[in-house]
Enzyme design. Structure first.
Site, PDB file in Angstrom:
ATOM      1  N   ARG A  99      10.403 -22.281 -32.476  1.00  0.00           N
ATOM      2  CA  ARG A  99      11.257 -22.239 -31.086  1.00  0.00           C
ATOM      3  C   ARG A  99      10.263 -20.895 -30.618  1.00  0.00           C
ATOM      4  O   ARG A  99      10.078 -21.212 -29.221  1.00  0.00           O
ATOM      5  CB  ARG A  99      12.293 -20.239 -31.970  1.00  0.00           C
ATOM      6  N   HIS A 150      15.179 -17.389 -25.889  1.00  0.00           N
ATOM      7  CA  HIS A 150      15.087 -18.148 -26.524  1.00  0.00           C
ATOM      8  C   HIS A 150      15.034 -19.733 -25.658  1.00  0.00           C
ATOM      9  O   HIS A 150      15.075 -19.921 -24.007  1.00  0.00           O
ATOM     10  CB  HIS A 150      16.672 -18.614 -26.577  1.00  0.00           C
ATOM     11  N   HIS A 194      16.474 -13.378 -24.562  1.00  0.00           N
ATOM     12  CA  HIS A 194      17.672 -13.566 -25.314  1.00  0.00           C
ATOM     13  C   HIS A 194      17.708 -11.983 -25.991  1.00  0.00           C
ATOM     14  O   HIS A 194      18.221 -12.264 -26.254  1.00  0.00           O
ATOM     15  CB  HIS A 194      16.950 -14.096 -26.476  1.00  0.00           C
TER      16      HIS A 194
HETATM   17  C1  LIG Z   1      24.046 -15.874 -26.463  1.00  0.00           C
HETATM   18  C2  LIG Z   1      23.870 -14.550 -27.248  1.00  0.00           C
HETATM   19  C3  LIG Z   1      23.535 -15.090 -28.767  1.00  0.00           C
HETATM   20  C4  LIG Z   1      23.441 -13.945 -30.068  1.00  0.00           C
HETATM   21  N1  LIG Z   1      23.462 -14.677 -31.211  1.00  0.00           N
HETATM   22  C5  LIG Z   1      23.387 -13.833 -32.365  1.00  0.00           C
HETATM   23  C6  LIG Z   1      23.911 -13.524 -33.581  1.00  0.00           C
HETATM   24  O1  LIG Z   1      24.397 -14.760 -34.043  1.00  0.00           O
HETATM   25  N2  LIG Z   1      23.000 -12.733 -34.951  1.00  0.00           N
HETATM   26  C7  LIG Z   1      22.916 -11.736 -34.012  1.00  0.00           C
HETATM   27  O2  LIG Z   1      22.634 -11.148 -35.152  1.00  0.00           O
HETATM   28  N3  LIG Z   1      22.907 -11.694 -33.134  1.00  0.00           N
HETATM   29  C8  LIG Z   1      22.908 -12.292 -31.859  1.00  0.00           C
HETATM   30  N4  LIG Z   1      22.610 -11.668 -30.379  1.00  0.00           N
HETATM   31  C9  LIG Z   1      22.347 -10.757 -30.610  1.00  0.00           C
HETATM   32  C10 LIG Z   1      23.495  -9.512 -30.474  1.00  0.00           C
HETATM   33  O3  LIG Z   1      24.602 -10.232 -30.227  1.00  0.00           O
HETATM   34  C11 LIG Z   1      23.048  -8.748 -29.786  1.00  0.00           C
HETATM   35  O4  LIG Z   1      21.581  -7.634 -30.540  1.00  0.00           O
HETATM   36  C12 LIG Z   1      24.173  -7.210 -30.384  1.00  0.00           C
HETATM   37  O5  LIG Z   1      25.326  -7.738 -29.523  1.00  0.00           O
HETATM   38  C13 LIG Z   1      23.833  -5.927 -29.629  1.00  0.00           C
HETATM   39  O6  LIG Z   1      25.280  -5.224 -29.571  1.00  0.00           O
HETATM   40  P1  LIG Z   1      24.551  -4.053 -28.873  1.00  0.00           P
HETATM   41  O7  LIG Z   1      26.364  -3.429 -29.858  1.00  0.00           O
HETATM   42  O8  LIG Z   1      23.493  -3.174 -29.322  1.00  0.00           O
HETATM   43  O9  LIG Z   1      25.391  -4.405 -27.221  1.00  0.00           O
HETATM   44  P2  LIG Z   1      26.713  -5.251 -26.140  1.00  0.00           P
HETATM   45  O10 LIG Z   1      27.036  -5.950 -27.526  1.00  0.00           O
HETATM   46  O11 LIG Z   1      25.295  -5.991 -25.436  1.00  0.00           O
HETATM   47  O12 LIG Z   1      27.267  -3.757 -25.780  1.00  0.00           O
HETATM   48  C14 LIG Z   1      26.894  -2.758 -24.741  1.00  0.00           C
HETATM   49  C15 LIG Z   1      27.291  -2.368 -23.887  1.00  0.00           C
HETATM   50  O13 LIG Z   1      26.997  -1.021 -23.508  1.00  0.00           O
HETATM   51  C16 LIG Z   1      27.556  -1.516 -21.932  1.00  0.00           C
HETATM   52  N5  LIG Z   1      26.987  -0.786 -21.237  1.00  0.00           N
HETATM   53  C17 LIG Z   1      25.139  -0.562 -20.571  1.00  0.00           C
HETATM   54  N6  LIG Z   1      25.110   0.086 -19.619  1.00  0.00           N
HETATM   55  C18 LIG Z   1      25.825   1.138 -18.918  1.00  0.00           C
HETATM   56  C19 LIG Z   1      26.080   2.494 -18.986  1.00  0.00           C
HETATM   57  N7  LIG Z   1      25.370   2.034 -18.216  1.00  0.00           N
HETATM   58  N8  LIG Z   1      27.235   2.899 -18.483  1.00  0.00           N
HETATM   59  C20 LIG Z   1      28.553   2.516 -19.050  1.00  0.00           C
HETATM   60  N9  LIG Z   1      28.104   1.089 -20.260  1.00  0.00           N
HETATM   61  C21 LIG Z   1      27.115   0.402 -20.317  1.00  0.00           C
HETATM   62  C22 LIG Z   1      28.043  -2.675 -21.598  1.00  0.00           C
HETATM   63  O14 LIG Z   1      28.947  -2.351 -20.907  1.00  0.00           O
HETATM   64  C23 LIG Z   1      28.895  -3.138 -23.217  1.00  0.00           C
HETATM   65  O15 LIG Z   1      29.307  -3.083 -23.381  1.00  0.00           O
HETATM   66  C24 LIG Z   1      22.751 -12.684 -29.730  1.00  0.00           C
HETATM   67  C25 LIG Z   1      23.243 -12.762 -28.645  1.00  0.00           C
HETATM   68  C26 LIG Z   1      22.958 -13.123 -27.248  1.00  0.00           C
HETATM   69  C27 LIG Z   1      23.154 -13.046 -26.270  1.00  0.00           C
END
Ligand SMILES: Cc1cc2nc3c(=O)[nH]c(=O)nc-3n(C[C@H](O)[C@H](O)[C@H](O)COP(=O)(O)OP(=O)(O)OC[C@H]3O[C@@H](n4cnc5c(N)ncnc54)[C@H](O)[C@@H]3O)c2cc1C
Length: 540
Positions: A282, A236, A343
């Protein structure tokens, strides 16, 4: 201690929680564990602002969303995967609503926003705190299923439990460590879902929360799975520069309203970078800032809106205005320091869109996965969409697996961990190596790369990796040690992936090969030991 479940879910972001709810509904007798290394809401999901892309208006079409996604992906998206995700999008949005997510509506209809790269308005959101609302609702829905779902907070997964069965390798759960109680558990389950999110913490500046250390990629790779496209990291362009504090994104719409990027000595950053200047896309803006920082050796550039009407700024960007003020910057009076920040990771553990990996019994979903959805560059708001669609499809696929006859018996595996989990070592050593690794990745494996810098990075990463491997085996474990071990493994995989792609495409820009080369119109795959693949891909 030994614990037994039917489904083990690692991660409590959108992917893990949605998967848990779907599996619980499909298997009412099943017992599920959600293991998460911090509090439930310490996730990237909780930070998402913009929203989720889906075709929900009469003026939009599935074909248009597919085309926008393919265009952003610069030739590397897998069309079949994109089609599945986009077509399933509208139904999963309704399911999220069913789980209690309150999206912003106008006259009863979803208020659809628009983001860069989308040809029309298709982003469902909950004001500008979409992720927080999704996380709130899904955590609450999981807690309502307390008879089926057990939560383990502050529990970090160290490695998967695997064993051979005939000519197959089976995943039978995971080894888990809790630093607070210094307790070590073996969680056994026939189905394991790895939903550990992204890897932004490998960089010094990132928008990602502290948990985003790439654990899932390292864990799956150590267990024998292949990884793909790890050279494609989205930056970003403008996060507020406040080292040591949680990162805050300054939305790109601030430049859209007339914000100007300036160097520390007052020159305009975008003057000679692109005809659109501050309104360029971007990637171009991030690259121009990166070039400026590399040449000047400064830590940040400035974003200036102080020349604009202050009342308009306060009204148009209330959240940004308030948060900057809280951190000591009145944006209506002075420019603010900003820096490009890691990001989103387009690469990850190689899997189908149904979450199936090369390891039997192991499924993945969300940012940790590489399915072919994003190709070489992610279209804004497609990541939450992919995560939730994938979680749904993986719940179906893994339920089929769970219900099949002749499911391999889950057998206890000897504790492979050493007794040194018992006493922690000085944390400063680990913190130092973590910072060093982040600096190497930021300086040498950032937005603009060269082969020389990548080779230098590899040497540094090997040095840190060897050191941490010794800590890991010989000294007491802490979350810091466990994460750093994973980060070093992922860094090595990322640098190797970047060195393998002799072209610039999407998010991978390398000065030695500044043009796209269709000889490289393939995924970059680093094969794990279970791989039987022999397809159209770049491999070492
Ligand atoms: C600031 C920001 C803004 C964003 N805005 C957008 C948006 O507007 N639209 C969009 O589509 N995407 C957006 N994204 C991207 C999107 O949010 C993420 O790609 C998405 O939320 C990932 O979801 P997830 O469930 O894969 O992982 P996460 O939501 O990151 O969850 C990961 C989980 O795994 C756990 N974990 C990790 N390693 C371990 C381990 N070794 N043992 C046990 N637990 C573990 C963590 O504790 C957490 O609970 C944004 C990201 C950020 C950072």
């Amino acid at each position: 201690m030994e614990r037994r479940y039917d489904f083990l879910i690692i991660g409590s972001g959108i992917a893990g929680l949605f998967y848990a709810l779907e599996v619980a509904a499909k298997n009412p007798q099943a017992k599920l564990a959600i293991v998460t290394k911090k509090a439930e809401k310490d996730t990237s999901t909780n930070r998402a602002q913009g929203g989720i892309a889906a075709v929900l208006s009469g003026t939009d079409s599935v074909e248009a969303h597919i085309n926008d996604t393919l265009k952003a992906g610069a030739g590397l998206c897998h069309r079949d995967v994109v089609e599945t995700v986009v077509e399933t999008g509208p139904s999963v949005i309704e399911e999220l609503v069913g789980y209690g997510v309150k999206f912003t509506r106008v006259d009863g209809r979803f208020d659809l926003g628009r983001e860069g790269g989308h040809s029309t308005n298709r982003v469902v959101h909950a004001a500008d705190l979409t992720g927080r609302e999704i996380e709130r609702a899904l955590v609450a829905a999981c807690h309502q299923k307390a008879d089926q779902i057990d939560f383990y907070r502050d529990h970090i997964v160290l490695d998967l439990i695997t064993y051979p069965s005939g000519d197959r390798e089976i995943c039978a759960g995971a080894f888990v460590f809790s630093e607070q109680g210094r307790v070590f558990d073996a969680f056994y389950a026939p189905v394991t879902m790895l939903a550990t999110g992204g890897l932004g913490q490998l960089y010094y500046h990132t928008t990602n929360p502290k948990i985003a250390t790439g654990d899932g990629v390292a864990i799956a790779y150590r267990a024998g799975a292949s990884v793909a496209n790890l050279e494609f990291v989205q930056f970003h362009p403008t996060a507020l520069y406040t080292p040591g504090r949680w990162p805050f994104l300054i939305s790109e719409t601030v430049r859209g309203e007339g914000g100007i990027l300036k160097t520390v000595d007052g020159r305009r950053v975008m003057d000679n970078a692109h005809p659109l200047k501050d309104l360029a896309t971007r990637d171009i803006v991030a690259r121009a800032i990166d070039k400026e920082l590399k040449e000047s050796g400064e830590e940040y550039v400035f974003l200036d809106v102080s020349h604009l009407d202050s009342n308009h700024i306060k009204k148009r960007f209330p959240n940004i205005y308030k948060e900057c003020l809280r951190r000591g910057f009145d944006i209506t009076q002075r420019s603010i320091p900003v820096v490009p920040s890691a990001h989103y990771s387009c690469g990850g553990v190689l899997s189908t869109i149904k979450g199936k990996t090369e390891l039997e019994g192991l499924y993945v979903a969300g940012e940790v996965a590489a399915t072919g959805m994003h190709g070489a560059n992610r279209l804004a708001s497609n990541s939450l969409l992919e995560a939730v669609v994938m979680a749904k499809l993986a719940s179906e696929k893994s339920t089929e697996y769970f219900k099949q006859d002749g499911l391999p018996e889950v057998i206890p595996v000897e504790n492979s961990l050493h007794s040194s989990l018992l006493y922690p070592r000085e944390k400063v050593l680990i913190a130092h190596d973590r910072r060093q690794l982040q600096r190497v990745m930021s300086d040498f494996v950032g937005i603009v790369r060269t082969a020389d810098r990548l080779n230098l990075a590899l040497k540094n990463v090997h040095y840190i990796k060897d050191a941490i491997e010794q800590y890991y085996l010989a000294t007491p474990a802490t979350y810091g040690v466990v994460e750093l071990r994973n980060m070093a493994t992922v860094a090595e995989l990322m640098v190797k992936s970047a060195l393998m792609r002799h072209e610039s495409r999407g998010l991978h820009y390398i000065e030695d090969f500044p043009y796209t080369d269709d000889a490289y119109l393939k995924d970059t795959i680093i094969k794990g030991k279970l791989s039987k693949r022999n397809q159209n891909e770049i491999t070492p």
